[in-house]
Design a protein around this motif. Structure first.
Motif, PDB file in Angstrom:
ATOM      1  N   GLU A  58       0.819  -1.212   0.000  1.00  0.00           N
ATOM      2  CA  GLU A  58       0.000   0.000   0.000  1.00  0.00           C
ATOM      3  C   GLU A  58       0.856   1.266   0.000  1.00  0.00           C
ATOM      4  O   GLU A  58       0.329   2.370   0.137  1.00  0.00           O
ATOM      5  CB  GLU A  58      -0.964  -0.030   1.184  1.00  0.00           C
ATOM      6  N   ASP A  59       2.171   1.078  -0.147  1.00  0.00           N
ATOM      7  CA  ASP A  59       3.090   2.202  -0.365  1.00  0.00           C
ATOM      8  C   ASP A  59       3.024   3.226   0.760  1.00  0.00           C
ATOM      9  O   ASP A  59       2.911   4.438   0.523  1.00  0.00           O
ATOM     10  CB  ASP A  59       2.798   2.863  -1.716  1.00  0.00           C
ATOM     11  N   ASP A  60       3.101   2.741   1.991  1.00  0.00           N
ATOM     12  CA  ASP A  60       3.129   3.661   3.131  1.00  0.00           C
ATOM     13  C   ASP A  60       4.299   4.621   2.986  1.00  0.00           C
ATOM     14  O   ASP A  60       5.415   4.211   2.655  1.00  0.00           O
ATOM     15  CB  ASP A  60       3.263   2.880   4.438  1.00  0.00           C
ATOM     16  N   PRO A  61       4.092   5.911   3.235  1.00  0.00           N
ATOM     17  CA  PRO A  61       5.132   6.909   2.947  1.00  0.00           C
ATOM     18  C   PRO A  61       6.308   6.845   3.907  1.00  0.00           C
ATOM     19  O   PRO A  61       6.176   6.494   5.082  1.00  0.00           O
ATOM     20  CB  PRO A  61       4.389   8.237   3.082  1.00  0.00           C
ATOM     21  N   THR A  62       7.467   7.199   3.361  1.00  0.00           N
ATOM     22  CA  THR A  62       8.707   7.282   4.128  1.00  0.00           C
ATOM     23  C   THR A  62       9.166   8.727   4.183  1.00  0.00           C
ATOM     24  O   THR A  62       8.807   9.536   3.328  1.00  0.00           O
ATOM     25  CB  THR A  62       9.793   6.404   3.480  1.00  0.00           C
ATOM     26  N   GLU A  74       6.889  23.753   9.000  1.00  0.00           N
ATOM     27  CA  GLU A  74       7.038  24.534   7.776  1.00  0.00           C
ATOM     28  C   GLU A  74       6.241  23.926   6.628  1.00  0.00           C
ATOM     29  O   GLU A  74       5.848  24.649   5.696  1.00  0.00           O
ATOM     30  CB  GLU A  74       8.511  24.628   7.386  1.00  0.00           C
ATOM     31  N   ALA A  75       6.001  22.619   6.687  1.00  0.00           N
ATOM     32  CA  ALA A  75       5.262  21.935   5.627  1.00  0.00           C
ATOM     33  C   ALA A  75       3.759  21.944   5.855  1.00  0.00           C
ATOM     34  O   ALA A  75       3.018  21.370   5.051  1.00  0.00           O
ATOM     35  CB  ALA A  75       5.756  20.493   5.508  1.00  0.00           C
ATOM     36  N   GLY A  76       3.297  22.564   6.942  1.00  0.00           N
ATOM     37  CA  GLY A  76       1.869  22.696   7.161  1.00  0.00           C
ATOM     38  C   GLY A  76       1.272  21.825   8.235  1.00  0.00           C
ATOM     39  O   GLY A  76       0.078  21.920   8.523  1.00  0.00           O
ATOM     40  N   PHE A  77       2.060  20.959   8.850  1.00  0.00           N
ATOM     41  CA  PHE A  77       1.559  20.167   9.972  1.00  0.00           C
ATOM     42  C   PHE A  77       1.500  21.007  11.247  1.00  0.00           C
ATOM     43  O   PHE A  77       2.197  22.023  11.382  1.00  0.00           O
ATOM     44  CB  PHE A  77       2.467  18.965  10.224  1.00  0.00           C
ATOM     45  N   HIS A 110       4.614  16.799   0.880  1.00  0.00           N
ATOM     46  CA  HIS A 110       4.091  15.730   0.022  1.00  0.00           C
ATOM     47  C   HIS A 110       3.326  14.699   0.842  1.00  0.00           C
ATOM     48  O   HIS A 110       2.222  14.273   0.456  1.00  0.00           O
ATOM     49  CB  HIS A 110       5.256  15.063  -0.719  1.00  0.00           C
ATOM     50  N   VAL A 111       3.903  14.291   1.965  1.00  0.00           N
ATOM     51  CA  VAL A 111       3.244  13.295   2.811  1.00  0.00           C
ATOM     52  C   VAL A 111       1.909  13.838   3.321  1.00  0.00           C
ATOM     53  O   VAL A 111       0.889  13.137   3.303  1.00  0.00           O
ATOM     54  CB  VAL A 111       4.162  12.896   3.976  1.00  0.00           C
ATOM     55  N   ARG A 112       1.903  15.097   3.762  1.00  0.00           N
ATOM     56  CA  ARG A 112       0.673  15.681   4.306  1.00  0.00           C
ATOM     57  C   ARG A 112      -0.429  15.762   3.251  1.00  0.00           C
ATOM     58  O   ARG A 112      -1.548  15.282   3.452  1.00  0.00           O
ATOM     59  CB  ARG A 112       0.949  17.073   4.867  1.00  0.00           C
ATOM     60  N   ALA A 113      -0.107  16.380   2.106  1.00  0.00           N
ATOM     61  CA  ALA A 113      -1.139  16.676   1.120  1.00  0.00           C
ATOM     62  C   ALA A 113      -1.463  15.506   0.208  1.00  0.00           C
ATOM     63  O   ALA A 113      -2.642  15.222  -0.059  1.00  0.00           O
ATOM     64  CB  ALA A 113      -0.706  17.886   0.286  1.00  0.00           C
ATOM     65  N   GLU A 114      -0.413  14.819  -0.274  1.00  0.00           N
ATOM     66  CA  GLU A 114      -0.624  13.794  -1.289  1.00  0.00           C
ATOM     67  C   GLU A 114      -0.825  12.393  -0.714  1.00  0.00           C
ATOM     68  O   GLU A 114      -1.534  11.577  -1.309  1.00  0.00           O
ATOM     69  CB  GLU A 114       0.559  13.780  -2.264  1.00  0.00           C
ATOM     70  N   ARG A 115      -0.198  12.125   0.413  1.00  0.00           N
ATOM     71  CA  ARG A 115      -0.260  10.764   0.945  1.00  0.00           C
ATOM     72  C   ARG A 115      -1.320  10.641   2.024  1.00  0.00           C
ATOM     73  O   ARG A 115      -2.109   9.708   2.028  1.00  0.00           O
ATOM     74  CB  ARG A 115       1.104  10.331   1.467  1.00  0.00           C
ATOM     75  N   PHE A 116      -1.345  11.576   2.972  1.00  0.00           N
ATOM     76  CA  PHE A 116      -2.361  11.535   4.013  1.00  0.00           C
ATOM     77  C   PHE A 116      -3.632  12.275   3.597  1.00  0.00           C
ATOM     78  O   PHE A 116      -4.704  12.030   4.145  1.00  0.00           O
ATOM     79  CB  PHE A 116      -1.832  12.125   5.317  1.00  0.00           C
TER      80      PHE A 116
END
Length: 422
Positions: A94-98, A214-217, A170-176
């Motif tokens: 399921e390509d969990d993000p790294t 800085e990435a929005g989290f 990327h993790v925040r917006a595209e993956r989660f």
């Protein structure tokens, strides 16, 4: 590649304290501080390009190795408990993000009359893919050193801050798929049982929390010891009772896998997303070295590695525990079978691998190991630890680096904000 003497900045400790690098004085060899700026390593831009290319190549081959292990379900070779085999497979499929990882590399080549070495051989020693440290010093600390010691026109291979922010975004917006302001927990172990804060881990997680912000989290830094399981909600919660939906943990999966709540990890997979993901169990394990050699024999960036010492009986070799850290329980064995050096530790019950010994460039009686960072899938920079002994352990010192020739066309511009926001 050359090692040059440098005059330390008179106020370097205060400068590092300001950017959140507070463990600079941890004792190293002979009681010296962990951070050392009495010397620095210089690299030609072509050598940096070679390290960058080797890092990208090694990461790609590691992804091939994970795919192979998952498809053939070779989890037992990695000492992964059977109840977690399906979790690792699902995490990969399921390509969990790294977020990041760090290759440890041996560099070697012919020496020149001026004391430099022409780097021609780049070999992977291991991949610290789950809980890599030396991040703050590789990113913000050595960038501060570069600017204050070598001037505004100087350069080094260090894009860590920018790429961490980019990957978090990327993790925040595209993956989660969550909006700015979404909560992200970040956890490290508070202490090893003595009540004393593990400052290196705390500072590393604090720095990562800033890049995530800085990435929005909306980051919340906690300790692993504060995590609990709410039996009624069937969810992990923090000390305030807040549900933990997304969490970065600087805490090894192999420790999580044998703890009491390990049985809850498959059940809560949809409720809690872990970074690094469960498939990193296959990369942070020295059995990876064996699988890589099996799949890619003769690869110029890999060293022969086996579970048995027999195939390496006639060469110098290194015995490494599958799950060792900081050189613990590493043994150097000569071709004739005698032991050259060994490091004590608490690892090895899980088994060992045997890797052909790498060649290392040495400078002034010191051996540098290059930590080459990957953020997401992108090579992101290097940090160097050196030692006077044959095994790089927890007393190795961190030494900064710079690029000796002008920045090549296309190299990114000055990322000074990395220093300011650390």
């Amino acid at each position: 590649m050359i090692r040059v003497a440098q005059a330390p900045r008179p106020d370097w400790r205060a400068g590092f304290d300001r950017i959140g690098f507070t463990f600079h004085d941890l004792p190293s060899e002979g009681g010296r501080p962990y951070w050392q700026e009495e010397a620095a390593y210089g690299f030609a831009s072509a050598e940096i390009d070679a390290i960058e290319a080797a890092t990208a190549e090694l990461f790609a081959r590691c992804m091939d190795a994970v795919e192979h292990v998952v498809r053939h379900r070779r989890f037992a070779e990695f000492a992964i408990p059977t109840p977690l085999h399906d979790l690792v497979e699902r995490s990969w499929d399921e390509d969990d993000p790294t977020l990041y990882g760090r290759f440890d590399l041996a560099l070697d080549g012919p020496a020149r009359p001026d004391g430099s070495v022409e780097v021609r051989d780049i070999r992977m020693l291991e991949f610290n893919a789950d809980t890599p440290t030396s991040l703050v010093e590789s990113s913000a600390a050595q960038w501060q050193w570069l600017r204050e010691s070598r001037g505004a026109e100087s350069d080094q291979f260090n894009l860590l801050h920018e790429l961490l922010v980019e990957q978090w975004a990327h993790v925040r917006a595209e993956r989660f798929g969550v909006a700015p302001g979404a909560r992200l927990h970040l956890a490290s172990l508070h202490d090893g049982g003595d009540g004393r804060l593990i400052v290196e881990d705390f500072d590393t997680v604090a720095y990562l929390a800033e890049t995530a912000r800085e990435a929005g989290f909306d980051p919340k830094q906690i300790f692993v010891e504060q995590l609990a399981f709410d039996a009624d909600a069937r969810a992990f919660v923090d000390a305030d009772g807040e549900r933990v939906e997304r969490i970065f943990k600087l805490y090894p999966w192999e420790w999580m896998a044998i703890e009491q709540f390990a049985a809850l990890l498959p059940e809560t997979r949809g409720a809690t997303a872990w970074i690094e993901p469960a498939w990193k169990l296959l990369l942070s394990n020295k059995q990876l070295l064996v699988v890589l050699h099996e799949l890619f024999p003769g690869h110029p960036n890999l060293l022969p590695a086996f579970r048995s010492p027999a195939p390496l009986a006639d060469v110098d070799r290194v015995m490494k525990p599958l799950l060792g850290r900081e050189g613990g329980n590493v043994t150097l064995i000569r071709a004739d079978g005698t032991i050259e050096a060994e490091q004590p530790g608490d690892y090895g019950a899980e088994g060992f691998v045997f890797q052909q010994r790498a060649g290392f460039a040495r400078f002034d009686g010191r051996t540098p190991v290059v930590g080459s960072w990957v953020v997401g899938e992108t090579p992101a920079g290097i940090g160097i630890r050196e030692t006077s002994g044959p095994i790089t352990g927890d007393l190795a010192e961190f030494v900064p680096h710079f690029i000796t020739d002008p920045r090549p066309a296309g190299r990114p511009a000055d990322p000074d904000h990395a220093e300011e926001s650390a």
